[in-house]
Write an enzyme that holds these catalytic residues in place. Structure first.
Site, mmCIF file in Angstrom:
data_model
loop_
_atom_site.group_PDB
_atom_site.id
_atom_site.type_symbol
_atom_site.label_atom_id
_atom_site.label_comp_id
_atom_site.label_asym_id
_atom_site.label_seq_id
_atom_site.Cartn_x
_atom_site.Cartn_y
_atom_site.Cartn_z
ATOM 1 N N ASP A 64 0.675 -1.144 0.226
ATOM 2 C CA ASP A 64 -0.017 0.003 0.057
ATOM 3 C C ASP A 64 0.704 1.242 0.052
ATOM 4 O OD1 ASP A 64 -1.961 2.072 0.442
ATOM 5 O OD2 ASP A 64 -3.007 0.802 2.042
ATOM 6 N N ASN A 91 -0.390 4.806 -11.149
ATOM 7 C CA ASN A 91 -1.811 4.563 -11.288
ATOM 8 C C ASN A 91 -2.718 4.277 -10.353
ATOM 9 O OD1 ASN A 91 -3.914 3.590 -13.522
ATOM 10 N ND2 ASN A 91 -3.533 1.671 -12.148
ATOM 11 N N TYR A 155 -11.979 14.133 -5.942
ATOM 12 C CA TYR A 155 -11.232 13.278 -6.701
ATOM 13 C C TYR A 155 -10.490 14.039 -7.898
ATOM 14 C CZ TYR A 155 -10.532 9.848 -10.434
ATOM 15 O OH TYR A 155 -9.986 9.001 -11.603
ATOM 16 N N GLY A 156 -11.395 14.914 -8.571
ATOM 17 C CA GLY A 156 -10.833 15.836 -9.387
ATOM 18 C C GLY A 156 -9.623 16.489 -9.280
ATOM 19 N N ALA A 157 -9.913 16.948 -7.875
ATOM 20 C CA ALA A 157 -8.841 18.085 -7.713
ATOM 21 C C ALA A 157 -7.343 17.284 -7.297
ATOM 22 C CB ALA A 157 -9.192 18.740 -6.110
ATOM 23 N N LYS A 159 -6.373 14.658 -9.096
ATOM 24 C CA LYS A 159 -5.763 14.609 -10.610
ATOM 25 C C LYS A 159 -5.212 15.886 -11.304
ATOM 26 C CE LYS A 159 -6.583 10.352 -10.734
ATOM 27 N NZ LYS A 159 -5.766 9.159 -10.864
#
Length: 254
Positions: A64, A91, A155-157, A159
């Site tokens: 992890d 990934n 999540y978008g932040a 990425k």
């Protein structure tokens, strides 16, 4: 001038995180099929075993990257098996969709740790070995900063932040011979929403809504994203660094 001394994927030592399913599995398998040796990292031994099935060049590692000792375990394992590191593919990612007003603190911490902090410290741990091999870091990202994504602000932040990191590291590491690239998939058939707890019906509905927005009219397959990731490790890509490669079926220009 091309960098003819940069090896093709054959013979290279590659780390792929989140390799148990989806894009990570397809990437590990594609690298192996092109002759690379791959350390497939993930949290679940059974799915990693499926990734490595019939591919002796894939070496599963249950680890992890969000654990404090996770990056060192991954790098030490790669060196023990391969003796070098040529490519690191960051990934591993999770999503926990929620609109503002319903965002959970623990879910937010988990997304930040997996999607952003883990890649930073894994890359930092691997850096001396990537410098030694004139290697490559590939960050698998997603959403572009000029589009809103309801229910996915955290999540978008993460990425978008990883794309910024790609550009910054590309500048920092160029003189040390390390390239850094983002591959930014569009909507792809992976288990990520199931892992987030959505029902099959919710996943199907979300997929249909998104499909109608995609100019190519379909979702991507993990193998299509993996193709681009592996291509960035080709010698012909030796002049590519700091780029965000969007493989999204046109959704970001629609």
């Amino acid at each position: 001038m091309s960098n003819d001394s940069e090896p093709a994927p054959a013979g290279r030592a590659v780390i792929v995180t989140g390799a148990g399913t989806g894009i990570g599995r397809a990437t590990a398998q594609r690298f192996a099929d092109e002759g690379a040796s791959v350390l497939a990292v993930g949290r679940t031994g059974t799915t990693l075993a499926q990734t490595a099935r019939d591919r002796p060049a894939i070496h599963p590692l249950v680890a992890d990257v969000t654990d404090p000792d996770g990056p060192a375990r991954v790098v030490d394992a790669a060196l023990a098996v391969f003796g070098r590191i040529d490519v690191l593919v960051n990934n591993a990612a999770i999503t926990r969709p929620a609109p503002l007003g319903q965002i959970d603190r623990a879910d937010t911490a988990a997304q930040l740790a997996t999607n952003l902090v883990g890649p930073v410290f894994l890359a930092q741990q691997a850096l001396p070995h990537l410098v030694a091999s004139s290697g490559l870091i590939v960050n698998v990202t997603s959403v572009q900063p000029f589009r809103g994504w309801p229910n996915n602000s955290v999540y978008g932040a993460t990425k978008v932040a990883l794309d910024f990191i790609t550009r910054t590291w590309a500048v920092e590491l160029a003189e040390r011979g390390v390239r850094v690239v983002s591959v930014a998939p569009g909507v792809t058939h992976t288990p990520v929403l199931a892992h987030a707890g959505l029902s099959p019906e919710q996943i199907a509905e979300a997929g249909e809504q998104l499909r109608r927005r995609i100019p190519l009219g379909r979702l991507a397959q993990p193998e299509e994203i993996a193709w681009w990731i592996v291509r960035t490790a080709r010698p012909e890509a030796g002049y590519l660094t700091g780029a965000v490669i969007q493989v999204d079926g046109g959704i970001n220009v629609a």
